[in-house]
Design an enzyme around this catalytic site. Structure first.
Site, mmCIF file in Angstrom:
data_model
loop_
_atom_site.group_PDB
_atom_site.id
_atom_site.type_symbol
_atom_site.label_atom_id
_atom_site.label_comp_id
_atom_site.label_asym_id
_atom_site.label_seq_id
_atom_site.Cartn_x
_atom_site.Cartn_y
_atom_site.Cartn_z
ATOM 1 N N GLU A 114 0.850 -1.204 0.000
ATOM 2 C CA GLU A 114 0.000 0.000 0.000
ATOM 3 C C GLU A 114 0.874 1.238 0.000
ATOM 4 O O GLU A 114 1.997 1.194 0.491
ATOM 5 C CB GLU A 114 -0.845 0.050 1.289
ATOM 6 N N LYS A 116 2.467 4.434 1.452
ATOM 7 C CA LYS A 116 2.672 4.948 2.798
ATOM 8 C C LYS A 116 2.377 6.437 2.742
ATOM 9 O O LYS A 116 3.172 7.229 2.239
ATOM 10 C CB LYS A 116 4.107 4.708 3.254
ATOM 11 N N ASP A 118 2.004 10.169 3.664
ATOM 12 C CA ASP A 118 2.761 11.029 4.567
ATOM 13 C C ASP A 118 1.827 12.056 5.188
ATOM 14 O O ASP A 118 1.748 13.198 4.763
ATOM 15 C CB ASP A 118 3.890 11.707 3.797
ATOM 16 N N TYR A 225 -6.777 2.461 6.413
ATOM 17 C CA TYR A 225 -6.135 1.222 5.963
ATOM 18 C C TYR A 225 -6.100 0.123 7.017
ATOM 19 O O TYR A 225 -5.513 -0.927 6.803
ATOM 20 C CB TYR A 225 -4.723 1.498 5.476
ATOM 21 N N LYS A 314 10.940 3.060 2.337
ATOM 22 C CA LYS A 314 10.812 4.493 2.057
ATOM 23 C C LYS A 314 11.593 4.876 0.815
ATOM 24 O O LYS A 314 12.735 4.461 0.650
ATOM 25 C CB LYS A 314 11.332 5.301 3.254
ATOM 26 N N CYS A 408 31.017 43.184 4.988
ATOM 27 C CA CYS A 408 29.737 43.071 4.297
ATOM 28 C C CYS A 408 29.967 43.143 2.796
ATOM 29 O O CYS A 408 30.587 44.087 2.307
ATOM 30 C CB CYS A 408 28.805 44.199 4.739
ATOM 31 N N CYS A 411 28.349 46.667 1.545
ATOM 32 C CA CYS A 411 28.804 48.014 1.888
ATOM 33 C C CYS A 411 30.211 48.031 2.487
ATOM 34 O O CYS A 411 30.743 49.086 2.801
ATOM 35 C CB CYS A 411 27.825 48.681 2.842
ATOM 36 N N CYS A 432 26.058 42.366 9.165
ATOM 37 C CA CYS A 432 26.600 43.665 8.794
ATOM 38 C C CYS A 432 26.006 44.659 9.779
ATOM 39 O O CYS A 432 24.793 44.712 9.969
ATOM 40 C CB CYS A 432 26.158 44.011 7.373
ATOM 41 N N CYS A 437 23.340 50.188 5.275
ATOM 42 C CA CYS A 437 23.806 49.295 4.210
ATOM 43 C C CYS A 437 22.690 49.162 3.168
ATOM 44 O O CYS A 437 21.551 48.856 3.511
ATOM 45 C CB CYS A 437 24.138 47.933 4.817
#
Ligand code: IVH
Length: 675
Positions: A114, A116, A118, A225, A314, A408, A411, A432, A437
């Site tokens: 069957e 599975k 989720d 199920y 899986k 940064c 800048c 930063c 900036c």
């Protein structure tokens, strides 16, 4: 009293609607048009309005229940809900088959394969054919009683076929249909809420809500199920017969199952499902292999947590390999630096991916990710693809460790490092420190326009980039003084789209306070806390002037958030900005304001403190009560809610007793303060 005719008409109409529900939600084969269905449903509502005594718990009108719950009660499973052993390896599936053969020497058997699903495992109990209880799996022994939430699922019958047994517990999985997921997430973002990472989380999050009326608005569905407790009917002899019986009773079962006789057939089924699962209505993360014969199952028995007669295979999360061309470091609106992988475009789970997140500096170091590497990327139902690992064997010989920038990239300001506690974003944040900036300025403007904040159409990355580089808009207040001519003069900006953007800006003046609070980007204040604040304060000015003690007294506002808010409003630059927004005509009032919420957990309650308390002075007790919205009076009256009595309490205590006013001690007071 309803006449016998009315009673009979009601039953017939309810039965007819039940059949249409079954045809639509269970069989996916509608038998009438939506309009005809609505007409029948309205007739039933009218009938029940005229004769409320006809309303029974399993009437089609009774899916959405009453008041929200304070918390879920716990529900013990009569038959425990087990989990499954699982594997990603086909070899282990073979081992499993041989193990079962050893447990059942000389027997021949069949397997059922069957999907599975989720989603979230639940158990639903019916007594005399009526839904009486629904619960989550919990730890397998005890789950949460989520009956009210499960009743809202239209694919779950409230009443079973007429030959249903005295008791039947059915087991299955609640899921959020993949087809509805993206739109749902978009709408969440629009409403300022966090999007869910995947449909499973959306299903789990929905079932956790305490208000079934909200659950009813989600498109949740269920597939069954298995069985738990059954009385008054023989247990089906096989899984195949179980699924058939479930369908007969009125349930949805997995849309495709395979009956297999050999390991080869099993592998074939697993492979076939992998090809089909993309078209299932739910996410399918694997194949469940179950022994078909129920008597044989009993002979196999169980380990501590799982049956020996079943196993889950899986499917690996969808992955792809590609070259990492370069690493860019983005600067967000708070100044945080985030590394992003620029990839050789590759197709993954139905879309072309050319960028993936590298999370942060530590994650990059941990995985030793370098430019030029062949990397494995993954999209496991998540929205943003991520780099999982490097294929070291394919690393170019001349590769170098990536040095996280010390300045940064935008800048050039030196970065700072700070530790951040808690949750997924825990770790060291590189920032930063320059608030001017350009990347931060752009980030703040984009955030202001975003759907979860002020919701200004068109205020995305491109336009904001142009507005900042042309110097037209450098802070959010400047949006409101933009002129059509200046805007239309920008590259690739026609008069029409300029006009439309300005209309969006104008409309945003009326947004509710929480959107504005969220849009301002106050540290620690996301959409959720913005809404909490907007429930507690009537207008922005009240919030601005609120002392920290008033903020921390609010449920869900912790000390860090309270300090963040107070600091932000303490900055004269920000005060000036607020003033300019006011001048620009923005709405500062909250439509969410609830006077009760503002005052904390003791709102509207009057206390009298008397005697000597074990740890608190009279003043401290008073301050605690007042910080949470309570009032402290000096004498006891019928209007007093609580008398807090310590040692040697005298006449006030006596008066409380004579008036029947509740008397509590310090400990109880502290408990009330926490609520
Ligand atoms: S049978 C004792 N069948 O997977 C057997 N489980 O890993 C119990 N699940 O808790 C489960 N689809 O939530 C079974 N077709 C399916 C399933 C399924 C999804 C979930 C279920 C279970 C978990 C075990």
């Amino acid at each position: 009293m309803a006449t016998p005719e009315a009673t009979q008409q009601h039953a017939a109409l309810a039965g007819e609607i039940r059949q249409h529900d079954h045809a639509y939600y269970v069989l996916a084969r509608p038998t009438i048009s939506d309009g005809e269905y609505d007409a029948l449903y309205r007739r039933l509502l009218d009938m029940e309005a005229a004769h409320p005594e006809l309303v029974s718990a399993d009437s089609p009108t009774q899916r959405v229940g009453g008041a929200p719950l304070g918390e879920f009660a716990s529900a013990r499973h009569a038959v425990p809900m087990l989990s499954l052993d699982n594997t990603y390896s086909k070899d282990e599936v073979g081992e499993f088959v041989r193990r079962v053969q050893k447990l059942l020497p000389g027997e021949s058997f069949e397997w059922m394969v069957e999907p599975k699903l989720d989603g979230l495992a639940v158990s639903v109990r019916y007594e005399a054919g009526r839904l009486t209880m629904g619960a989550t799996r919990g730890d397998g022994e005890t789950g949460d009683d989520i009956t009210a939430n499960l009743r809202t699922l239209r694919s779950l019958p409230l009443r079973l076929a007429s030959d249903a047994p005295a008791v039947v517990e059915v087991r299955g999985e609640v899921y959020f249909p993949t087809a509805s997921f993206e739109r749902f997430n978009r709408e969440r973002v629009q409403a300022g809420e966090e999007p869910f990472a995947n449909p499973r989380n959306a299903a789990a999050g929905s079932l956790k809500m305490l208000d079934a009326r909200l659950v009813a608005q989600r498109p949740l569905a269920i597939v069954l199920y298995g069985l738990g407790e059954v009385h008054g009917a023989p247990m089906p002899a096989t899984q195949e017969a179980t699924l058939e019986w479930l369908r007969h009773l009125g349930f949805v079962t997995p849309e495709k199952v395979w009956c297999c006789r050999s390991e080869d057939e099993l592998m074939g089924a697993i492979a076939e499902m992998d090809n089909l699962r993309g078209d299932f209505a739910y996410e399918t993360d694997g194949a469940v292999i179950k022994l078909n014969g129920v008597a044989q199952r009993a002979r196999c028995g169980f380990t501590a947590k799982a049956p020996r007669w079943a196993m889950a295979y899986k499917y690996a999360a969808e992955q792809a390999q590609t070259r990492l061309k370069s690493i860019t470091v983005q600067v967000g609106r708070t100044g945080a630096l985030t590394p992003v992988a620029e990839l050789e475009p590759v197709s993954l789970a139905g879309s072309t991916v050319s960028r993936a997140t590298l999370h942060n500096e530590q994650e990059m170091q941990r995985k030793d990710i370098r430019v030029g590497d062949l990397v494995v990327i993954e999209k496991a139902g998540e929205v943003i693809p991520a780099v999982v690992r490097v294929v070291l064997e394919s690393r170019p010989s001349e590769s170098e460790v990536f040095n996280f920038p010390q300045k940064c990239p935008e800048c050039g300001t030196r970065v700072t490092r700070s530790t951040r506690a808690g949750g997924e974003s825990a770790g060291v944040v590189v920032r930063c420190a320059n608030p001017d900036c350009p990347a931060q300025v752009r980030g703040r403007l984009e955030h202001w326009c975003s759907r979860g904040a002020m919701d200004i159409e068109g205020g995305g990355e491109k336009l904001v980039m142009q507005l900042v580089s042309s110097g037209l808009v450098l802070d959010v207040a400047e949006f409101y003084s933009l002129k059509l001519a200046e805007l239309a003069a920008l590259d690739r900006m026609g008069e029409k789209s300029a006009q439309r953007f300005l209309e969006g800006v104008a409309a945003s003046r009326q947004r509710d306070l929480w959107r504005l609070l969220h849009g301002l980007g106050i540290p620690e204040v996301g959409a959720r806390s913005a809404k909490t604040l907007a429930r507690c304060f009537e207008c922005l000015e009240d919030l601005m002037h609120a002392p920290v003690s008033r903020l921390t007294a609010i449920d869900d506002i912790g000390e860090v958030t309270a300090a963040g808010i107070a600091n932000w409003f303490g900055d004269p630059q920000n005060v000036k900005l607020i003033h300019r927004l006011k001048q620009a005509g923005l709405n500062f009032r909250s439509a969410l304001y609830q006077p009760q919420a503002a005052l904390g957990p003791l709102a509207g309650m009057t206390f009298v403190v008397t005697g000597t308390l074990p740890t608190l002075s009279r003043e401290e007790a008073t301050a605690k009560i007042e910080a949470r919205g309570g009032r402290v009076a000096s004498s006891v009256s019928k209007k007093t809610h609580y008398v807090v009595a310590g040692a040697d309490a005298g006449s006030k205590l006596e008066k409380a007793r004579s008036l029947g006013v509740a008397v509590i001690d310090e400990q109880e007071l502290l408990r009330l303060c926490q609520n």
